[in-house]
Every structure is written in structure tokens, then in C-alpha cells.
Design a protein around this motif. Structure first.
Motif, PDB file in Angstrom:
ATOM      1  N   LEU A  79       0.805  -1.210   0.000  1.00 25.73           N
ATOM      2  CA  LEU A  79       0.000   0.000   0.000  1.00 25.73           C
ATOM      3  C   LEU A  79       0.844   1.269   0.000  1.00 25.73           C
ATOM      4  CD1 LEU A  79      -2.694  -1.059   2.643  1.00 25.73           C
ATOM      5  CD2 LEU A  79      -2.925  -1.049   0.149  1.00 25.73           C
ATOM      6  N   ILE A  80       2.153   1.119   0.171  1.00 32.02           N
ATOM      7  CA  ILE A  80       3.024   2.291   0.288  1.00 32.02           C
ATOM      8  C   ILE A  80       3.655   2.664  -1.053  1.00 32.02           C
ATOM      9  CG2 ILE A  80       5.094   3.193   1.429  1.00 32.02           C
ATOM     10  CD1 ILE A  80       4.430   1.464   3.825  1.00 32.02           C
ATOM     11  N   ASP A  81       3.914   1.679  -1.901  1.00 32.83           N
ATOM     12  CA  ASP A  81       4.561   1.928  -3.188  1.00 32.83           C
ATOM     13  C   ASP A  81       3.710   1.354  -4.321  1.00 32.83           C
ATOM     14  OD1 ASP A  81       7.097   3.061  -2.119  1.00 32.83           O
ATOM     15  OD2 ASP A  81       7.320   1.043  -1.291  1.00 32.83           O
ATOM     16  N   GLY A  82       3.932   1.875  -5.535  1.00 35.34           N
ATOM     17  CA  GLY A  82       3.267   1.338  -6.707  1.00 35.34           C
ATOM     18  C   GLY A  82       1.923   1.981  -6.994  1.00 35.34           C
ATOM     19  N   PRO A  83       1.237   1.506  -8.056  1.00 34.81           N
ATOM     20  CA  PRO A  83      -0.064   2.064  -8.437  1.00 34.81           C
ATOM     21  C   PRO A  83      -1.075   1.923  -7.298  1.00 34.81           C
ATOM     22  CG  PRO A  83       0.828   0.679 -10.188  1.00 34.81           C
ATOM     23  CD  PRO A  83       1.705   0.469  -8.996  1.00 34.81           C
ATOM     24  N   ILE A  84      -1.855   2.983  -7.088  1.00 30.92           N
ATOM     25  CA  ILE A  84      -2.766   3.023  -5.940  1.00 30.92           C
ATOM     26  C   ILE A  84      -4.014   2.181  -6.170  1.00 30.92           C
ATOM     27  CG2 ILE A  84      -4.249   4.526  -4.566  1.00 30.92           C
ATOM     28  CD1 ILE A  84      -2.169   6.731  -4.951  1.00 30.92           C
ATOM     29  N   LEU A  85      -4.669   2.364  -7.316  1.00 31.66           N
ATOM     30  CA  LEU A  85      -5.956   1.711  -7.542  1.00 31.66           C
ATOM     31  C   LEU A  85      -5.860   0.188  -7.501  1.00 31.66           C
ATOM     32  CD1 LEU A  85      -8.944   2.112  -8.075  1.00 31.66           C
ATOM     33  CD2 LEU A  85      -8.443   2.217 -10.529  1.00 31.66           C
ATOM     34  N   PRO A  86      -4.912  -0.441  -8.194  1.00 29.22           N
ATOM     35  CA  PRO A  86      -4.812  -1.906  -8.084  1.00 29.22           C
ATOM     36  C   PRO A  86      -4.533  -2.368  -6.656  1.00 29.22           C
ATOM     37  CG  PRO A  86      -3.575  -1.117  -9.981  1.00 29.22           C
ATOM     38  CD  PRO A  86      -3.962   0.097  -9.189  1.00 29.22           C
ATOM     39  N   ALA A  87      -3.699  -1.582  -5.934  1.00 32.07           N
ATOM     40  CA  ALA A  87      -3.401  -1.956  -4.546  1.00 32.07           C
ATOM     41  C   ALA A  87      -4.642  -1.878  -3.672  1.00 32.07           C
ATOM     42  CB  ALA A  87      -2.305  -1.047  -3.989  1.00 32.07           C
TER      43      ALA A  87
ATOM     44  N   ALA B 292     -10.612   6.284  -4.191  1.00 31.66           N
ATOM     45  CA  ALA B 292     -11.571   5.506  -3.407  1.00 31.66           C
ATOM     46  C   ALA B 292     -12.972   6.107  -3.514  1.00 31.66           C
ATOM     47  CB  ALA B 292     -11.125   5.461  -1.945  1.00 31.66           C
ATOM     48  N   CYS B 293     -13.075   7.434  -3.499  1.00 36.62           N
ATOM     49  CA  CYS B 293     -14.385   8.084  -3.630  1.00 36.62           C
ATOM     50  C   CYS B 293     -15.011   7.789  -4.996  1.00 36.62           C
ATOM     51  CB  CYS B 293     -14.250   9.592  -3.425  1.00 36.62           C
ATOM     52  SG  CYS B 293     -14.023  10.097  -1.708  1.00 36.62           S
ATOM     53  N   LEU B 294     -14.195   7.757  -6.041  1.00 38.08           N
ATOM     54  CA  LEU B 294     -14.711   7.445  -7.370  1.00 38.08           C
ATOM     55  C   LEU B 294     -15.230   6.013  -7.431  1.00 38.08           C
ATOM     56  CD1 LEU B 294     -15.173   8.198 -10.321  1.00 38.08           C
ATOM     57  CD2 LEU B 294     -12.801   7.518 -10.792  1.00 38.08           C
ATOM     58  N   LEU B 295     -14.475   5.074  -6.868  1.00 37.53           N
ATOM     59  CA  LEU B 295     -14.926   3.684  -6.833  1.00 37.53           C
ATOM     60  C   LEU B 295     -16.261   3.558  -6.099  1.00 37.53           C
ATOM     61  CD1 LEU B 295     -11.680   1.663  -5.996  1.00 37.53           C
ATOM     62  CD2 LEU B 295     -13.028   1.512  -8.098  1.00 37.53           C
TER      63      LEU B 295
END
Length: 453
Positions: A9-17, A320-323
Motif C-alpha cells: 500500500l506504500i509503493d506502486g499504483p494506488i488503484l490496483p493496490a 476511493a471516492c470514485l470507486l
């Protein structure tokens, strides 16, 4: 410290995580809902509408107890996640030790309060005399087993705090299936009545808690404290108690408002009580993806706050709000057309008044789900970055609104006032949280040395 988390959750793409981390939470929440929903379905089918109303009359108290336990567990896991994100292994173990002590003390406190005030509370809420004894048997069983509820949520909270949202899912699936089987056995074979639903729930949760603990001991032993970690640390106790009780009280304040609202529902008769419990169980399932995303944001923001990745927090909240918005629109359309069928399925009833009232509740309240989704995400995100007071204020707004509805609006509008109560209150709560989050996020971005307010 060995990193065991399956999702970074700290590194990398946010949405897939976020999606990867939230999906096991979603499945866990589904099976968690099966605990009480299976009680409703089985009781309604095998014991009839009177027993269903007895369970329904206690639903607000049930949510109060479970919500407090879940809130405390999630709140204290924020501190643990923060220490994990900062790679502070010594403080991590001490946090776990302190969490266990606080959980034991709170369990004893809840059991004592329940023993003294549970039956008077049911009478105060206007529970119909025809079902009050059955209601007491059911909810007293849940209260006496609250230590089990605390234990499971603390263990699951530990795993989620270090990024492992998958392990507890497996144990919960087994326990949910066990709960259904025990419900059927106790009710249809032993004929224990409505109390058997509470007994089955506690046994199943005990099993889930034990499995969770043994997994932690075998797979992630660095989470378990040694004897030397059980030391008095005033600052740590203050942090954990304030964070845990803030989230626990936040959930409890909301549930207290629901308890007050339940008193108005109880005055409308057993058919409305049964309709309400059926509708709220359906709503709980409908909201599960939104609650999974919002729960994942607590860990996401906590870890990134510990790692001082403040811009990533801001990006995560937006995504997260969009999801949540996309899901809420979809489920609102779905419930508009399927509410009668789902109500009949959950309640096991063919009563047209029950089905009509439950369907009306779902069709109206679902129009406000986009607002509720943002409310949940903002509240959990603010908790994750240490803004403990703001979500608590939001809970007081909800409590005040429900009191005003019960005193001033529902007596004149009846069940339609019950339906509109929570959705209309969600609007000012969300606005309050949004303004606070907007200000807090800019403060974090302004300095990489921000500390917990």
C-alpha cells in the motif's frame, strides 16, 4: 522487519493496490454479515414472524455492541499500522501487548453493563411485551460473548494493519458456514428457540478467533509480544485508548442514535419491525463494497502517514471516492427493481405489508448511497491520519439528527420519517468531513515533517 503483506500500500499504483487489499475485506464482510443475516433468515422461516420481530427489535443493540468492538479493534490497529509503516518493530510488539490488555478490560466492562441494563433498555425502547422475553434471551447471549467478538476483531485488525487482509477471510468463511449449520441444528433439532441463534453466533465467532490467533502465531510471529513487551507506557496507552475508543465511540454514538430510532420503530408494530430488520440486512449487503473500500482506506492512510507519503494519501482518497460513487449508482438501480424479491428471500415472509414497507425503505435510502460512500471514506481516512476528533463530531451530528427525528418528525410522518431519517443526516455529516479533510490534506502536503495533530 519482515514484510509479509500481500498488497503493497506504500509503493506502486494506488488503484490496483486498493482493490487487491479491499477484495478480501469485502469477502470477509460478506461472511460477517452472514452471521446475523442467517439468524434472521432461519428464525423467520422456522420460528415465524413473532420470533423474527424479537430478533429485529434487538438489531440496533446488536449493532451497538458489535460496532463498538469492531471500532475499537480498527482504531487500535491504526497505531499498529503506523508503527509497521515506520518499520518500528519494538513499538509494534508493545502496541499489540497493550491492545490485548485494553481489549480484555473493555470486554468485562461491556458484559457488566449488559448484565445491569440490558432488560431495562429493551423495555425503554418500547419492545412489544409479546416478544420482549425472546428479545432478551437473544441479545443477552450476544452480550455475554462479547469477549469473543473483541478477540476476533483484534486479531483480524492485527493482520490488516500489516497488509494481510486475506488470511482472516478463510477463517471467517469456515465460521460463517459453521454458524448456519449450528443455527439449523439448534433450532430444528434441539428446539432451543430464538436463543439458539445467539449461541450459534458466539460459538462460530470463537472458532474464527482461535483460527486467527494460531495463524498469527505460526505465520507472523513478529506480531506477538513477549513478556517484556507488557510494560506500562503511558503515552502508548493514551494513544491506543484514545484511537480505539474514538473509533469505538464513533461507532457507538451512531448506534446509540440507531437505538433511539429503534424505539420509534418498535412503536409502529411487529410488521414494521420485521420489515425494517429485513431491509437493513439487505442494505448491509448492498453497502459491503463501499465499506470494504472505506475500511481499506484506514490501513492505506495509516501506513502512508507513517511513511510520510502525504500526496499518495490524497490521491488514494480521490480514487476511493470514485470507486464508491460508481458502485453506489449501480446498487441504487439494482435495489429499485429487486427490493420486493430480496425482502421475501431474507424474511421468508409473504406478508404484502412487510414486503412493501421494506422495499420502500431500500428504494428511497439507496438514492443517498453516493453521499454515504464519501462519508465512510472520509471518516476512515481522517482516522488513519490521526484526525480523531473530526469523525467523532460527525457521529454526534448523526446522534443529534436522529434524536430530532424521533422527537419532532417521526410522530407526524410515521414510517416515511424513519426511512428519511438517516439519508438526510448523511448530507451534513459528509460536508463537515469534506471541509476538514480538505484542510488537513493541504496541511500535510505543506510539510514533510507533519505530526499527528
Amino acid at each position: 522487519m519482515k514484510r509479509i503483506q500481500r498488497v503493497d500500500l506504500i509503493d506502486g499504483p494506488i488503484l490496483p493496490a486498493l482493490l487487491s487489499f479491499a477484495f478480501p475485506i469485502l469477502l470477509s464482510n460478506i461472511f460477517q454479515q452472514l452471521y446475523n443475516t442467517s439468524d434472521v433468515m432461519i428464525v423467520g422461516r422456522f420460528l415465524g414472524q413473532k420470533s423474527l420481530a424479537a430478533v429485529g427489535a434487538t438489531s440496533a443493540i446488536f449493532d451497538l455492541i458489535v460496532g463498538f468492538a469492531v471500532g475499537v479493534g480498527n482504531g487500535m490497529s491504526i497505531i499498529i499500522a503506523r508503527n509497521y509503516g515506520a518499520k518500528n518493530e519494538d513499538q509494534l510488539r508493545k502496541s499489540v501487548a497493550t491492545t490485548a490488555i485494553i481489549g480484555c478490560i473493555l470486554s468485562l466492562f461491556v458484559i457488566f453493563i449488559g448484565a445491569v441494563g440490558l432488560y431495562p433498555l429493551l423495555q425503554f425502547l418500547g419492545t412489544p411485551s409479546a416478544i420482549v422475553s425472546q428479545s432478551y434471551l437473544y441479545i443477552a447471549t450476544i452480550v455475554n460473548g462479547v469477549a469473543v467478538t473483541f478477540a476476533y476483531n483484534l486479531c483480524a485488525g492485527l493482520l490488516r494493519a500489516v497488509g494481510d487482509s486475506l488470511a482472516a477471510l478463510y477463517f471467517l468463511i469456515i465460521a460463517a458456514i459453521l454458524n448456519i449449520l449450528l443455527d439449523l441444528y439448534f433450532i430444528t433439532q434441539l428446539h432451543l428457540g430464538v436463543q439458539s441463534a445467539g449461541i450459534a453466533t458466539i460459538i462460530a465467532q470463537s472458532f474464527s478467533a482461535l483460527l486467527c490467533f494460531f495463524y498469527i502465531r505460526k505465520k507472523v510471529p513478529f506480531l506477538l509480544p513477549s513478556r517484556t513487551d507488557f510494560v506500562w507506557n503511558q503515552k502508548l496507552y493514551q494513544d491506543l485508548i484514545s484511537q480505539g475508543l474514538t473509533m469505538g465511540l464513533m461507532s457507538s454514538i451512531v448506534s446509540i442514535g440507531t437505538v433511539i430510532l429503534q424505539s420509534a420503530i418498535n412503536m409502529l408494530g411487529m410488521t414494521i419491525i420485521s420489515a425494517q430488520i429485513s431491509a437493513r440486512r439487505i442494505m448491509s449487503f448492498a453497502l459491503l463494497p463501499m465499506t470494504a473500500i472505506s475500511s481499506s482506506m484506514t490501513t492505506f492512510t495509516s501506513q502512508n502517514f507513517g511513511a510520510k507519503q502525504f500526496r499518495r494519501i490524497q490521491q488514494g482518497v480521490k480514487q476511493a471516492c470514485l470507486l464508491s460513487l460508481l458502485w453506489s449508482v449501480f446498487v441504487a438501480i439494482l435495489l429499485f427493481f429487486t427490493s420486493p424479491f430480496l425482502t421475501s428471500l431474507i424474511s421468508g415472509s409473504t406478508n404484502p405489508n412487510l414486503i412493501a414497507n421494506a422495499s420502500l425503505y431500500l428504494q428511497i435510502s439507496s438514492c443517498f448511497y453516493p453521499v454515504l460512500g464519501c462519508l465512510l471514506i472520509l471518516g476512515n481516512s481522517l482516522q488513519g491520519i490521526g484526525r480523531k476528533l473530526t469523525p467523532l463530531i460527525s457521529s454526534f451530528i448523526e446522534l443529534t439528527g436522529k434524536i430530532l427525528f424521533v422527537l419532532l418528525i417521526i410522530p407526524h410522518t410515521g414510517y416515511i420519517g424513519v426511512i428519511l431519517c438517516e439519508p438526510l443526516i448523511w448530507v451534513p455529516m459528509t460536508l463537515q468531513l469534506w471541509f476538514t479533510y480538505h484542510k488537513a490534506s493541504h496541511q500535510l502536503l505543506a510539510s514533510s515533517t507533519s505530526t499527528i495533530p
